[in-house]
Motif scaffolding. Structure first.
Motif, PDB file in Angstrom:
ATOM      1  N   ARG A 164       4.707   5.312   1.723  1.00  0.00           N
ATOM      2  CA  ARG A 164       5.510   5.323   0.506  1.00  0.00           C
ATOM      3  C   ARG A 164       6.298   6.623   0.381  1.00  0.00           C
ATOM      4  NH1 ARG A 164       0.938   2.071  -3.120  1.00  0.00           N
ATOM      5  NH2 ARG A 164       1.236   0.090  -2.000  1.00  0.00           N
ATOM      6  N   ALA A 165       6.107   7.388  -0.681  1.00  0.00           N
ATOM      7  CA  ALA A 165       6.977   8.541  -0.934  1.00  0.00           C
ATOM      8  C   ALA A 165       6.455   9.836  -0.321  1.00  0.00           C
ATOM      9  CB  ALA A 165       7.162   8.729  -2.434  1.00  0.00           C
ATOM     10  N   TYR A 166       5.448   9.736   0.559  1.00  0.00           N
ATOM     11  CA  TYR A 166       4.835  10.952   1.083  1.00  0.00           C
ATOM     12  C   TYR A 166       4.675  10.888   2.605  1.00  0.00           C
ATOM     13  CZ  TYR A 166       3.495  11.949  -3.764  1.00  0.00           C
ATOM     14  OH  TYR A 166       3.514  12.194  -5.116  1.00  0.00           O
TER      15      TYR A 166
ATOM     16  N   ARG B 184     -11.159  -5.208  -4.850  1.00  0.00           N
ATOM     17  CA  ARG B 184      -9.971  -5.330  -4.014  1.00  0.00           C
ATOM     18  C   ARG B 184     -10.373  -5.940  -2.667  1.00  0.00           C
ATOM     19  NH1 ARG B 184      -8.106  -4.696  -8.216  1.00  0.00           N
ATOM     20  NH2 ARG B 184      -6.594  -3.133  -8.935  1.00  0.00           N
ATOM     21  N   PHE B 185      -9.454  -6.689  -2.095  1.00  0.00           N
ATOM     22  CA  PHE B 185      -9.672  -7.331  -0.796  1.00  0.00           C
ATOM     23  C   PHE B 185      -8.434  -7.079   0.046  1.00  0.00           C
ATOM     24  CE2 PHE B 185      -9.276 -10.905   2.150  1.00  0.00           C
ATOM     25  CZ  PHE B 185     -10.561 -11.041   2.653  1.00  0.00           C
ATOM     26  N   ARG B 186      -8.631  -6.640   1.287  1.00  0.00           N
ATOM     27  CA  ARG B 186      -7.501  -6.341   2.163  1.00  0.00           C
ATOM     28  C   ARG B 186      -7.582  -7.153   3.446  1.00  0.00           C
ATOM     29  NH1 ARG B 186      -6.227   0.190   1.749  1.00  0.00           N
ATOM     30  NH2 ARG B 186      -6.049   0.260  -0.529  1.00  0.00           N
ATOM     31  N   LYS B 187      -6.431  -7.701   3.817  1.00  0.00           N
ATOM     32  CA  LYS B 187      -6.301  -8.432   5.069  1.00  0.00           C
ATOM     33  C   LYS B 187      -5.412  -7.629   6.011  1.00  0.00           C
ATOM     34  CE  LYS B 187      -4.327 -12.646   7.079  1.00  0.00           C
ATOM     35  NZ  LYS B 187      -3.678 -13.956   6.810  1.00  0.00           N
ATOM     36  N   ALA B 188      -5.899  -7.398   7.231  1.00  0.00           N
ATOM     37  CA  ALA B 188      -5.143  -6.608   8.200  1.00  0.00           C
ATOM     38  C   ALA B 188      -3.916  -7.381   8.682  1.00  0.00           C
ATOM     39  CB  ALA B 188      -6.027  -6.237   9.383  1.00  0.00           C
ATOM     40  N   ILE B 189      -2.789  -6.682   8.758  1.00  0.00           N
ATOM     41  CA  ILE B 189      -1.545  -7.256   9.276  1.00  0.00           C
ATOM     42  C   ILE B 189      -0.868  -6.214  10.169  1.00  0.00           C
ATOM     43  CG2 ILE B 189      -1.176  -8.803   7.306  1.00  0.00           C
ATOM     44  CD1 ILE B 189       0.855  -6.745   6.229  1.00  0.00           C
ATOM     45  N   ASN B 190       0.127  -6.650  10.915  1.00  0.00           N
ATOM     46  CA  ASN B 190       0.958  -5.733  11.707  1.00  0.00           C
ATOM     47  C   ASN B 190       0.120  -4.791  12.572  1.00  0.00           C
ATOM     48  OD1 ASN B 190       3.327  -4.513  12.657  1.00  0.00           O
ATOM     49  ND2 ASN B 190       3.377  -3.027  10.991  1.00  0.00           N
TER      50      ASN B 190
ATOM     51  N   GLU C 289      -2.446  -6.454   3.597  1.00  0.00           N
ATOM     52  CA  GLU C 289      -2.137  -7.122   2.351  1.00  0.00           C
ATOM     53  C   GLU C 289      -3.269  -6.808   1.389  1.00  0.00           C
ATOM     54  OE1 GLU C 289       0.225 -11.015   4.191  1.00  0.00           O
ATOM     55  OE2 GLU C 289      -1.873 -11.178   3.529  1.00  0.00           O
ATOM     56  N   ASN C 290      -2.927  -6.347   0.199  1.00  0.00           N
ATOM     57  CA  ASN C 290      -3.922  -5.892  -0.770  1.00  0.00           C
ATOM     58  C   ASN C 290      -4.024  -6.903  -1.912  1.00  0.00           C
ATOM     59  OD1 ASN C 290      -5.745  -4.067  -1.989  1.00  0.00           O
ATOM     60  ND2 ASN C 290      -4.101  -3.168  -3.212  1.00  0.00           N
ATOM     61  N   TYR C 291      -5.204  -7.503  -2.082  1.00  0.00           N
ATOM     62  CA  TYR C 291      -5.403  -8.569  -3.066  1.00  0.00           C
ATOM     63  C   TYR C 291      -6.365  -8.136  -4.172  1.00  0.00           C
ATOM     64  CZ  TYR C 291      -3.411 -11.800   0.416  1.00  0.00           C
ATOM     65  OH  TYR C 291      -2.592 -12.429   1.316  1.00  0.00           O
ATOM     66  N   LYS C 292      -6.252  -8.808  -5.307  1.00  0.00           N
ATOM     67  CA  LYS C 292      -7.223  -8.675  -6.386  1.00  0.00           C
ATOM     68  C   LYS C 292      -7.559 -10.069  -6.906  1.00  0.00           C
ATOM     69  CE  LYS C 292      -4.119  -8.245 -10.376  1.00  0.00           C
ATOM     70  NZ  LYS C 292      -3.781  -7.424 -11.574  1.00  0.00           N
ATOM     71  N   PRO C 293      -8.737 -10.253  -7.527  1.00  0.00           N
ATOM     72  CA  PRO C 293      -9.104 -11.570  -8.070  1.00  0.00           C
ATOM     73  C   PRO C 293      -8.152 -11.988  -9.189  1.00  0.00           C
ATOM     74  CG  PRO C 293     -11.041 -10.167  -7.855  1.00  0.00           C
ATOM     75  CD  PRO C 293      -9.851  -9.281  -7.633  1.00  0.00           C
TER      76      PRO C 293
ATOM     77  N   GLN D   8      -8.386 -17.770  -4.650  1.00  0.00           N
ATOM     78  CA  GLN D   8      -8.715 -17.213  -5.966  1.00  0.00           C
ATOM     79  C   GLN D   8      -8.307 -15.742  -6.079  1.00  0.00           C
ATOM     80  OE1 GLN D   8     -12.952 -18.207  -5.884  1.00  0.00           O
ATOM     81  NE2 GLN D   8     -12.591 -19.933  -7.272  1.00  0.00           N
ATOM     82  N   LEU D   9      -7.554 -15.257  -5.081  1.00  0.00           N
ATOM     83  CA  LEU D   9      -7.049 -13.890  -5.109  1.00  0.00           C
ATOM     84  C   LEU D   9      -5.526 -13.931  -5.163  1.00  0.00           C
ATOM     85  CD1 LEU D   9      -9.227 -12.247  -2.290  1.00  0.00           C
ATOM     86  CD2 LEU D   9      -9.783 -12.499  -4.711  1.00  0.00           C
ATOM     87  N   GLU D  10      -4.945 -12.890  -5.743  1.00  0.00           N
ATOM     88  CA  GLU D  10      -3.486 -12.784  -5.767  1.00  0.00           C
ATOM     89  C   GLU D  10      -3.047 -11.501  -5.073  1.00  0.00           C
ATOM     90  OE1 GLU D  10      -1.567 -11.968  -9.549  1.00  0.00           O
ATOM     91  OE2 GLU D  10      -3.529 -11.587 -10.468  1.00  0.00           O
ATOM     92  N   LEU D  11      -1.909 -11.597  -4.389  1.00  0.00           N
ATOM     93  CA  LEU D  11      -1.400 -10.449  -3.652  1.00  0.00           C
ATOM     94  C   LEU D  11      -0.914  -9.394  -4.641  1.00  0.00           C
ATOM     95  CD1 LEU D  11      -0.705  -9.248  -0.865  1.00  0.00           C
ATOM     96  CD2 LEU D  11       1.548 -10.327  -1.069  1.00  0.00           C
ATOM     97  N   LEU D  12      -1.466  -8.194  -4.507  1.00  0.00           N
ATOM     98  CA  LEU D  12      -1.146  -7.106  -5.419  1.00  0.00           C
ATOM     99  C   LEU D  12      -0.106  -6.162  -4.830  1.00  0.00           C
ATOM    100  CD1 LEU D  12      -1.880  -5.631  -8.101  1.00  0.00           C
ATOM    101  CD2 LEU D  12      -3.688  -4.443  -6.826  1.00  0.00           C
ATOM    102  N   SER D  13      -0.247  -5.852  -3.537  1.00  0.00           N
ATOM    103  CA  SER D  13       0.673  -4.903  -2.903  1.00  0.00           C
ATOM    104  C   SER D  13       0.522  -4.979  -1.396  1.00  0.00           C
ATOM    105  CB  SER D  13       0.379  -3.471  -3.388  1.00  0.00           C
ATOM    106  OG  SER D  13      -0.937  -3.077  -3.009  1.00  0.00           O
ATOM    107  N   LEU D  14       1.410  -4.265  -0.701  1.00  0.00           N
ATOM    108  CA  LEU D  14       1.311  -4.102   0.744  1.00  0.00           C
ATOM    109  C   LEU D  14       0.993  -2.642   1.043  1.00  0.00           C
ATOM    110  CD1 LEU D  14       4.354  -6.186   2.050  1.00  0.00           C
ATOM    111  CD2 LEU D  14       1.940  -6.849   2.026  1.00  0.00           C
ATOM    112  N   ILE D  15       0.052  -2.421   1.948  1.00  0.00           N
ATOM    113  CA  ILE D  15      -0.314  -1.085   2.390  1.00  0.00           C
ATOM    114  C   ILE D  15       0.287  -0.910   3.779  1.00  0.00           C
ATOM    115  CG2 ILE D  15      -2.194   0.547   2.769  1.00  0.00           C
ATOM    116  CD1 ILE D  15      -2.089  -0.580  -0.087  1.00  0.00           C
TER     117      ILE D  15
END
Length: 249
Positions: free
Chosen positions: A51-53, A186-192, A205-209, A227-234
């Motif tokens: 991100r910004a750092y 939080r739940f994360r799925k590895a990508i890339n 992919e960063n998910y929350k319930p 039952q999770l929704e995508l919150l952000s990408l890490i």
């Protein structure tokens, strides 16, 4: 003779299966680290952008020095031995305890996830094997991690779960519960996933319930059941490794 050879093959197959079933949590982590190549971080300076750092992790004889540099201001945060110091240009900035704590959490968290799974060898880590679980048609070793208060950092009460592929021991998913800011999961799925200089890096992919829940152990099933929704990408960018020689004698 044919029966004898066939018998030996059966014994070897059963032995292999039993060995797989009997892997300890520590052995699973060792295999995951071997797959990831992350042990090389102990002898390389790691730089990346999130991100910004810009971030930098430098191995030392006493652990790691973690840094975060703003891309828009002459601000640098340095974390050594769980103590954060902020610099503006080259001058130390005096921070309120709450502010310093927030910066500490932010810097440490980004570096922690980038170094996984090698950080699961830290002394404060307490492993529990939760058996196997299938996610998206693949079977995984499911390990729970809790932390000792001594050496476990300011967030030692957080609980983590990691899923390691039973075939290659890649870390494909992770989840955690936290208690700050009213808590949550939080739940994360590895990508890339990509390999740089022999080290495996991956984004998430960063998910929350969708509905607030405290059942961390069930979050894999929640992901399977939508039952999770995508919150952000890490996403970490511009990853760079450079060898460093330590003389710790």
């Amino acid at each position: 003779m044919i029966k004898y050879i066939f018998g030996l093959l059966i014994i070897a197959l059963v032995s292999c299966q039993n060995s797989e079933k009997n892997l300890s949590s520590e052995e699973i982590i060792d295999k995951a680290i071997e797959y990831s190549g992350k042990s090389k971080l102990n002898e390389n300076i790691l730089k990346f952008t999130f991100r910004a750092y810009d971030y930098k992790a430098t191995p030392t004889c006493d652990g790691f020095k973690f840094e975060r540099l703003s891309k828009t201001k002459p601000i640098r945060d340095v974390l050594v031995n769980d103590e954060l110091t902020r610099y503006y240009n080259d001058s130390i900035v005096k921070l309120a305890d709450t502010t310093a704590f927030n910066y500490y959490e932010s810097v440490n968290s980004v570096h922690y996830f980038t170094q996984l799974p090698v950080r699961l060898k830290d002394e404060a880590v307490n492993l529990s094997n939760l058996g196997k679980e299938k996610i998206e048609d693949k079977t995984y070793h499911k390990l729970e991690v809790k932390f000792s208060e001594n050496g476990g950092g300011v967030d030692f009460e957080d609980i983590y779960i990691y899923w390691f592929d039973v075939e290659d021991f890649s870390m494909d998913y992770l989840a955690y519960s936290f208690i700050v800011n009213e808590g949550g999961l939080r739940f994360r799925k590895a990508i890339n996933r990509r390999t740089i200089d022999g080290v495996v890096f991956q984004d998430y992919e960063n998910y929350k319930p969708r509905v607030k829940s405290k059942k961390l152990e069930d979050i894999g099933k929640m992901f399977e059941n939508d039952q999770l929704e995508l919150l952000s990408l890490i996403e970490n960018e511009d990853i760079e490794l450079s060898p460093v020689k330590l003389n710790c004698n």
